[in-house]
Enzyme design. Sequence first.
Site, short mmCIF file in Angstrom:
data_model
loop_
_atom_site.label_atom_id
_atom_site.label_comp_id
_atom_site.label_asym_id
_atom_site.label_seq_id
_atom_site.Cartn_x
_atom_site.Cartn_y
_atom_site.Cartn_z
N SER A 103 0.98 -1.19 -0.08
CA SER A 103 0.16 0.07 -0.01
C SER A 103 0.70 1.26 0.03
O SER A 103 2.05 1.17 0.49
CB SER A 103 -0.81 -0.10 1.17
N TYR A 115 -2.32 5.31 -4.08
CA TYR A 115 -3.51 6.29 -3.91
C TYR A 115 -3.13 7.44 -4.59
O TYR A 115 -2.28 8.22 -4.37
CB TYR A 115 -3.74 6.59 -2.39
N THR A 155 -5.39 2.68 -6.79
CA THR A 155 -6.86 2.57 -6.45
C THR A 155 -7.78 3.43 -6.82
O THR A 155 -7.61 4.57 -6.46
CB THR A 155 -6.65 2.20 -4.83
N LYS A 172 -7.26 -0.65 -9.47
CA LYS A 172 -7.75 -1.55 -8.37
C LYS A 172 -9.08 -1.17 -7.79
O LYS A 172 -9.15 0.29 -7.55
CB LYS A 172 -6.94 -1.62 -7.26
N HIS A 205 -12.63 -3.41 -2.21
CA HIS A 205 -11.85 -3.04 -1.12
C HIS A 205 -12.30 -3.62 0.10
O HIS A 205 -12.42 -3.33 1.34
CB HIS A 205 -12.08 -1.52 -0.77
N GLY A 223 -6.81 -10.42 1.75
CA GLY A 223 -6.78 -9.14 2.50
C GLY A 223 -6.63 -9.58 3.96
O GLY A 223 -5.83 -9.67 4.58
C1 LIG Z 1 -7.44 -2.71 7.10
C2 LIG Z 1 -7.31 -2.60 5.51
C3 LIG Z 1 -6.68 -1.67 5.11
C4 LIG Z 1 -6.46 -1.47 3.76
N1 LIG Z 1 -5.52 -0.67 3.15
C5 LIG Z 1 -5.72 -0.64 1.61
C6 LIG Z 1 -4.90 0.30 0.95
O1 LIG Z 1 -4.00 1.12 1.76
N2 LIG Z 1 -4.89 0.31 -0.12
C7 LIG Z 1 -5.96 -0.54 -1.13
O2 LIG Z 1 -5.86 -0.38 -2.09
N3 LIG Z 1 -6.63 -1.38 -0.42
C8 LIG Z 1 -6.60 -1.38 1.02
N4 LIG Z 1 -7.40 -2.41 1.46
C9 LIG Z 1 -8.17 -3.23 0.86
C10 LIG Z 1 -7.57 -4.48 0.22
O3 LIG Z 1 -6.18 -4.35 -0.52
C11 LIG Z 1 -8.40 -5.34 -0.26
O4 LIG Z 1 -8.96 -4.99 -1.47
C12 LIG Z 1 -9.34 -5.97 0.66
O5 LIG Z 1 -8.78 -6.34 1.92
C13 LIG Z 1 -9.60 -7.63 0.12
O6 LIG Z 1 -10.83 -8.00 1.02
P1 LIG Z 1 -10.60 -8.94 2.26
O7 LIG Z 1 -10.18 -8.05 3.30
O8 LIG Z 1 -11.96 -9.32 2.43
O9 LIG Z 1 -9.80 -9.89 1.64
C14 LIG Z 1 -7.61 -2.52 2.96
C15 LIG Z 1 -8.37 -3.36 3.64
C16 LIG Z 1 -8.36 -3.45 4.86
C17 LIG Z 1 -9.09 -4.66 5.59
#
Ligand SMILES: Cc1cc2nc3c(=O)[nH]c(=O)nc-3n(C[C@H](O)[C@H](O)[C@H](O)COP(=O)(O)O)c2cc1C
Length: 407
Positions: free
Chosen positions: A152, A175, A201, A280, A304, A358
């Site tokens: 990230s 981002y 994203t 994304k 997400h 994730g």
């Molecule tokens: C705590 C947390 C922080 C996340 N931070 C980012 C991020 O900084 N950038 C991003 O593109 N997606 C972020 N995501 C989304 C994840 O990349 C991913 O799309 C998502 O967690 C997938 O779903 P799952 O948690 O059900 O497996 C985040 C998700 C969580 C749970």
Amino acid sequence: MPNVNPATSRRHFMKFLAVSPLAAAAERPDPMVWAPFDPNTIITSPAEAVSVFDLEPACRENVPPAHFGYMASGVDNEDTLKANRADFQTFQLRPRRLNDVSKMDLSVDIFGATWGSPVYVCPIGGCGAYHPDGELAIARAARRGNHLQMLSTMASASIGDATKARGAPIVFQLYPTASFEVAKLLVKRAENAGSPAIAVTVDQSSGRKLETQLRLARDDDRDCTACHDRASPQASVARKGNWDGIELEKFGIRGIGATGLTWDFFKRLRDVTKLKILAKGITTAEDAELCVSHGLDGMVVSNHGGRAEDSGLSTIASLPEIVAAVKGRIPILIDSGFRRGADVVKALALGATVVGIGRPIVWGLGAFGEEGVARALEIIHLEARSIMGQLGARSVKDLTPGHVRRS
Ligand SMILES: Cc1cc2nc3c(=O)[nH]c(=O)nc-3n(C[C@H](O)[C@H](O)[C@H](O)COP(=O)(O)O)c2cc1C
């Protein structure tokens, strides 16, 4: 630094259980609370984890309530979060018998390299909030099974340090922010670290309300101002490795938000980098078609993890229309709600190239650091391997839409 002291974490946990909405939610069905909770049965070593769900209560015990709530939360009513799990049940696998599966190979080729598994690590911001080793522990765990990793923009560790820990190139999640100059600096950092691709994203354009986080944060009596100073824009990125030397105010922005983002961003990005570019956060055939027509090198089908909009539309339900629109022209990555090898295999059979995990990564990290992450990845990979064998698929390429039906 997050409070992960075991002596105090138990106290936090019992307090949070006593007053939190998740206590009531313990009676709710999957997916609001995935792991059955019983304080006497929390696992104490990664090897005890039978499924990735076993890691979640162990993480919850160690991690402060506000951090756990931030991770667990979806937006608003959490309909998308729930759909991401529930919709896997509407797809069934169609096993094929009497194929020789004595030799299996789950490797995948993407971004100019071969990876050991179709399971990859999603970008998760600020993993130092779950374990002091954060993304470096994740990178070391991903290295063990040669899993592709995305990092990230908001990671605690920089792309340079994470790449060293991973020992292989890492995809950089961007981002875009409201300043193209800032985007260029971040992309440069990824280029210098040897990233093969930038995943932009696109699903966080208009703010969001993470209700579980807001509720659990009330139960957290720590003084959080040292890390969360809302008055200072720079504070939001101050401890994040990729922002070292980038002063937000100098570029006239107050955070990472980009409400004005349009498809034109990708044209501008193409002019300043030779890295592969992905979007994304794609969930519809129309936007998938736009990814192709804008010359993108791939897309991540993602909502997400239920943290973008409360559409109730899961990514596994979105996937067939996106595969039909893309017609094999660019790779399709997918994430959101994947917890089981069967979930992974369903998406691969429907046409995804690789599948991102994730929260289970965070569960493993918060529970046991690097060892916990490695266990989460191992469990999902081995489940996928076993199911592929049952389907008669020796490799990911052998999986076809004929291996899945929808009820
Ligand atoms: C705590 C947390 C922080 C996340 N931070 C980012 C991020 O900084 N950038 C991003 O593109 N997606 C972020 N995501 C989304 C994840 O990349 C991913 O799309 C998502 O967690 C997938 O779903 P799952 O948690 O059900 O497996 C985040 C998700 C969580 C749970």
